[in-house]
Design a protein around this motif. Sequence first.
Motif, PDB file in Angstrom:
ATOM      1  N   TYR A   1       4.430 -12.703   2.347  1.00  0.00           N
ATOM      2  CA  TYR A   1       3.623 -11.727   3.073  1.00  0.00           C
ATOM      3  C   TYR A   1       4.509 -10.626   3.649  1.00  0.00           C
ATOM      4  O   TYR A   1       4.173  -9.439   3.592  1.00  0.00           O
ATOM      5  CB  TYR A   1       2.855 -12.422   4.199  1.00  0.00           C
ATOM      6  N   ASN A   2       5.645 -11.001   4.218  1.00  0.00           N
ATOM      7  CA  ASN A   2       6.531 -10.014   4.825  1.00  0.00           C
ATOM      8  C   ASN A   2       7.125  -9.060   3.793  1.00  0.00           C
ATOM      9  O   ASN A   2       7.306  -7.874   4.065  1.00  0.00           O
ATOM     10  CB  ASN A   2       7.650 -10.710   5.600  1.00  0.00           C
ATOM     11  N   VAL A   3       7.437  -9.555   2.597  1.00  0.00           N
ATOM     12  CA  VAL A   3       7.915  -8.662   1.543  1.00  0.00           C
ATOM     13  C   VAL A   3       6.805  -7.688   1.153  1.00  0.00           C
ATOM     14  O   VAL A   3       7.036  -6.485   0.981  1.00  0.00           O
ATOM     15  CB  VAL A   3       8.403  -9.462   0.319  1.00  0.00           C
ATOM     16  N   GLY A   4       5.583  -8.205   1.007  1.00  0.00           N
ATOM     17  CA  GLY A   4       4.459  -7.327   0.702  1.00  0.00           C
ATOM     18  C   GLY A   4       4.253  -6.285   1.780  1.00  0.00           C
ATOM     19  O   GLY A   4       3.997  -5.101   1.490  1.00  0.00           O
ATOM     20  N   ARG A   5       4.379  -6.689   3.038  1.00  0.00           N
ATOM     21  CA  ARG A   5       4.225  -5.748   4.141  1.00  0.00           C
ATOM     22  C   ARG A   5       5.303  -4.677   4.121  1.00  0.00           C
ATOM     23  O   ARG A   5       5.059  -3.501   4.452  1.00  0.00           O
ATOM     24  CB  ARG A   5       4.261  -6.518   5.470  1.00  0.00           C
ATOM     25  N   ALA A   6       6.514  -5.073   3.712  1.00  0.00           N
ATOM     26  CA  ALA A   6       7.601  -4.089   3.622  1.00  0.00           C
ATOM     27  C   ALA A   6       7.269  -3.007   2.602  1.00  0.00           C
ATOM     28  O   ALA A   6       7.455  -1.810   2.861  1.00  0.00           O
ATOM     29  CB  ALA A   6       8.899  -4.798   3.258  1.00  0.00           C
ATOM     30  N   TYR A   7       6.744  -3.411   1.450  1.00  0.00           N
ATOM     31  CA  TYR A   7       6.376  -2.421   0.430  1.00  0.00           C
ATOM     32  C   TYR A   7       5.151  -1.604   0.864  1.00  0.00           C
ATOM     33  O   TYR A   7       5.017  -0.438   0.508  1.00  0.00           O
ATOM     34  CB  TYR A   7       6.099  -3.112  -0.900  1.00  0.00           C
ATOM     35  N   ALA A   8       4.265  -2.208   1.617  1.00  0.00           N
ATOM     36  CA  ALA A   8       3.065  -1.492   2.059  1.00  0.00           C
ATOM     37  C   ALA A   8       3.390  -0.433   3.096  1.00  0.00           C
ATOM     38  O   ALA A   8       2.757   0.628   3.144  1.00  0.00           O
ATOM     39  CB  ALA A   8       2.045  -2.473   2.617  1.00  0.00           C
ATOM     40  N   THR A   9       4.398  -0.693   3.939  1.00  0.00           N
ATOM     41  CA  THR A   9       4.718   0.211   5.052  1.00  0.00           C
ATOM     42  C   THR A   9       5.994   1.015   4.833  1.00  0.00           C
ATOM     43  O   THR A   9       6.294   1.904   5.626  1.00  0.00           O
ATOM     44  CB  THR A   9       4.858  -0.594   6.353  1.00  0.00           C
ATOM     45  N   GLY A  10       6.757   0.687   3.773  1.00  0.00           N
ATOM     46  CA  GLY A  10       8.024   1.388   3.562  1.00  0.00           C
ATOM     47  C   GLY A  10       9.131   0.862   4.439  1.00  0.00           C
ATOM     48  O   GLY A  10      10.060   1.610   4.796  1.00  0.00           O
ATOM     49  N   LEU A  11       9.088  -0.403   4.802  1.00  0.00           N
ATOM     50  CA  LEU A  11      10.111  -1.018   5.639  1.00  0.00           C
ATOM     51  C   LEU A  11      11.327  -1.383   4.795  1.00  0.00           C
ATOM     52  O   LEU A  11      11.305  -2.356   4.041  1.00  0.00           O
ATOM     53  CB  LEU A  11       9.558  -2.271   6.322  1.00  0.00           C
ATOM     54  N   GLY A  12      12.384  -0.598   4.856  1.00  0.00           N
ATOM     55  CA  GLY A  12      13.615  -0.897   4.139  1.00  0.00           C
ATOM     56  C   GLY A  12      13.535  -0.684   2.643  1.00  0.00           C
ATOM     57  O   GLY A  12      14.525  -0.880   1.933  1.00  0.00           O
ATOM     58  N   VAL A  13      12.370  -0.299   2.123  1.00  0.00           N
ATOM     59  CA  VAL A  13      12.176  -0.028   0.702  1.00  0.00           C
ATOM     60  C   VAL A  13      11.232   1.166   0.589  1.00  0.00           C
ATOM     61  O   VAL A  13      10.574   1.564   1.554  1.00  0.00           O
ATOM     62  CB  VAL A  13      11.573  -1.241  -0.050  1.00  0.00           C
ATOM     63  N   ARG A  14      11.151   1.726  -0.613  1.00  0.00           N
ATOM     64  CA  ARG A  14      10.196   2.803  -0.828  1.00  0.00           C
ATOM     65  C   ARG A  14       8.790   2.222  -0.901  1.00  0.00           C
ATOM     66  O   ARG A  14       8.564   1.173  -1.485  1.00  0.00           O
ATOM     67  CB  ARG A  14      10.532   3.542  -2.125  1.00  0.00           C
ATOM     68  N   LYS A  15       7.841   2.935  -0.320  1.00  0.00           N
ATOM     69  CA  LYS A  15       6.458   2.463  -0.352  1.00  0.00           C
ATOM     70  C   LYS A  15       5.989   2.267  -1.790  1.00  0.00           C
ATOM     71  O   LYS A  15       6.191   3.123  -2.631  1.00  0.00           O
ATOM     72  CB  LYS A  15       5.523   3.456   0.350  1.00  0.00           C
ATOM     73  N   ASN A  16       5.324   1.140  -2.023  1.00  0.00           N
ATOM     74  CA  ASN A  16       4.825   0.829  -3.363  1.00  0.00           C
ATOM     75  C   ASN A  16       3.642  -0.122  -3.197  1.00  0.00           C
ATOM     76  O   ASN A  16       3.821  -1.335  -3.063  1.00  0.00           O
ATOM     77  CB  ASN A  16       5.930   0.194  -4.205  1.00  0.00           C
ATOM     78  N   GLN A  17       2.433   0.428  -3.168  1.00  0.00           N
ATOM     79  CA  GLN A  17       1.267  -0.397  -2.902  1.00  0.00           C
ATOM     80  C   GLN A  17       1.005  -1.451  -3.987  1.00  0.00           C
ATOM     81  O   GLN A  17       0.645  -2.584  -3.656  1.00  0.00           O
ATOM     82  CB  GLN A  17       0.030   0.492  -2.712  1.00  0.00           C
ATOM     83  N   PRO A  18       1.150  -1.121  -5.283  1.00  0.00           N
ATOM     84  CA  PRO A  18       0.974  -2.188  -6.283  1.00  0.00           C
ATOM     85  C   PRO A  18       1.957  -3.340  -6.096  1.00  0.00           C
ATOM     86  O   PRO A  18       1.600  -4.501  -6.283  1.00  0.00           O
ATOM     87  CB  PRO A  18       1.187  -1.458  -7.614  1.00  0.00           C
ATOM     88  N   GLU A  19       3.186  -3.022  -5.726  1.00  0.00           N
ATOM     89  CA  GLU A  19       4.172  -4.085  -5.486  1.00  0.00           C
ATOM     90  C   GLU A  19       3.790  -4.877  -4.238  1.00  0.00           C
ATOM     91  O   GLU A  19       3.954  -6.102  -4.190  1.00  0.00           O
ATOM     92  CB  GLU A  19       5.570  -3.477  -5.329  1.00  0.00           C
ATOM     93  N   ALA A  20       3.279  -4.186  -3.223  1.00  0.00           N
ATOM     94  CA  ALA A  20       2.798  -4.882  -2.027  1.00  0.00           C
ATOM     95  C   ALA A  20       1.684  -5.849  -2.397  1.00  0.00           C
ATOM     96  O   ALA A  20       1.652  -6.996  -1.927  1.00  0.00           O
ATOM     97  CB  ALA A  20       2.322  -3.875  -0.995  1.00  0.00           C
TER      98      ALA A  20
END
Length: 519
Positions: free
Chosen positions: A88-107
């Motif tokens: 869930y936290n990895v998905g949240r990182a991709y959803a919000t751009g936390l430490g990675v570029r935003k990527n909703q499909p990856e989230a």
Amino acid sequence: MPYLVAILLMLGVRPVAADFAAAEAAEQRGDVLAAYEAGRTDAEAGDAPCLNYLGVISERGRGVTRNATEAVRLFRLAAAQGLAAAQYNVGRAYATGLGVRKNQPEAARWYRMAAEQGDPSAQNALAILEATGRGSLRDPEAALDLFRRAAMSGYSLAQFNLAATFDQSRLVPHDPRRAYVWYSIAARLASDEALRDEAARGRDRLAQKIALSELEAARVAAGSWVPGSPDPDEGVAAPRQASTRSPGGERLSSGGSGFIVSRTGVVLTNHHVVDGCREVRVLRDGAPVAATLIATDPTADLAILGLREPVADAAQVRGDNPVRPGEAVVVVGFPLQGVLSSQASAGIVSGLAGPRDDPYQLQITAPVQDGNSGSPVLDASGAVAGVVVAKLNGLRMVKRTGSIPENVNFAVNAKYARALLDRSDVPYQTATARETLSTPAIAERALKFTVLVQCFRCAGQNSSAIWCRKGDRRRRRAQGGCSRARQGNGRAPPRRSTHRGRRSKPWRSLQVRQPSRRI
């Protein structure tokens, strides 16, 4: 923000080592640095909960330097071991751009991993992406199912969002009873005060719109429900009404009936029922399913629709034995949609030709109404002998002849339906047995494969003008002019407003209501 609360209960199996217990105790008393040092030993040994825990500490910057990149690295290490909280936290990182570029499909991909393990936060987050289409193709049915699963597990945020779904008509038709029940549950069980207050406001607002008898049943269902209980909707929900607007914004223009003719998910109906539709839906057991047009025969007035998934029950089509005058028939369909539910009527075959000796049609005496177009005409063995297509215009005949015609209706002969199915390579089953069934038995069997067919058109398509849209420009075109310009939502362009108030959004503030990090 009141919703940005770190959940400090570990998901999954906790390590036996005392270091983890010490880390948790230190976190609870507010000594984050001691918690970090206590959990680091197990994290360095690869313990997934501790890796996820240190990721949260790194993200928050409590006791250590805030480092989003390091937080995501730790989340990934824990997620690779299958820890749902870390996924869930990895998905949240991709959803919000936390430490990675935003990527909703990856989230969505990471949320789905955690959701499949039953994690309610991930189910709620994935439902938002499915509902809005940000993570993949928009899937309202999947979004509703995810919201419901998370709500049933006791997750208050999903309970609120499920209530908002029924309240705001975003994924399903407006249903104040269901919305009231879930608002009430969220207001009673939510630990966050702001969420409780907003749910209570929704509950109190809807209480003014529900009949007193229904309101009392809804209150009892909501007040007695606890996580693990059966779905509280079951005790209060009225039969679901068909939506009058498609997900794409088209309005329900007309409807008819149809029947499943192949277990591969093929429906047969009239050509005039689906002619000119921008979208076609088939309702089975109250649930709408998108259908695609496979083939048509305008001369015989027949059309074949395809569903996405196979089905369990399908009709049998009458074989080569010709229909004879006087044969008993039963019609099952959905007449007067919005007024009546499914209905069966009985009669006989009174003629072997339609108006002006039309060879494609049969004349029947079984009563039919508007909405029966596409209904199966069943012989005494329950096989499809025809497809309802029309009834005689009584008012016109009174003006012409001075008498009212009774029970003069028409159906397409089943042999032309077989011909269209054969040309379209649709597998179907012909009736072999000639057993004679009772009318109730025929109707009961037919209701399993008879469906309601809905036709959606852009708003105004049947009026003198249509609002069309091409790119970002809208312009008014004469009727039929949407063929060259992509049709918009059918509404006239709104006037520019000077009002700067807040616009209504689906599941408003959902993103900030989601827990900011999951441990």
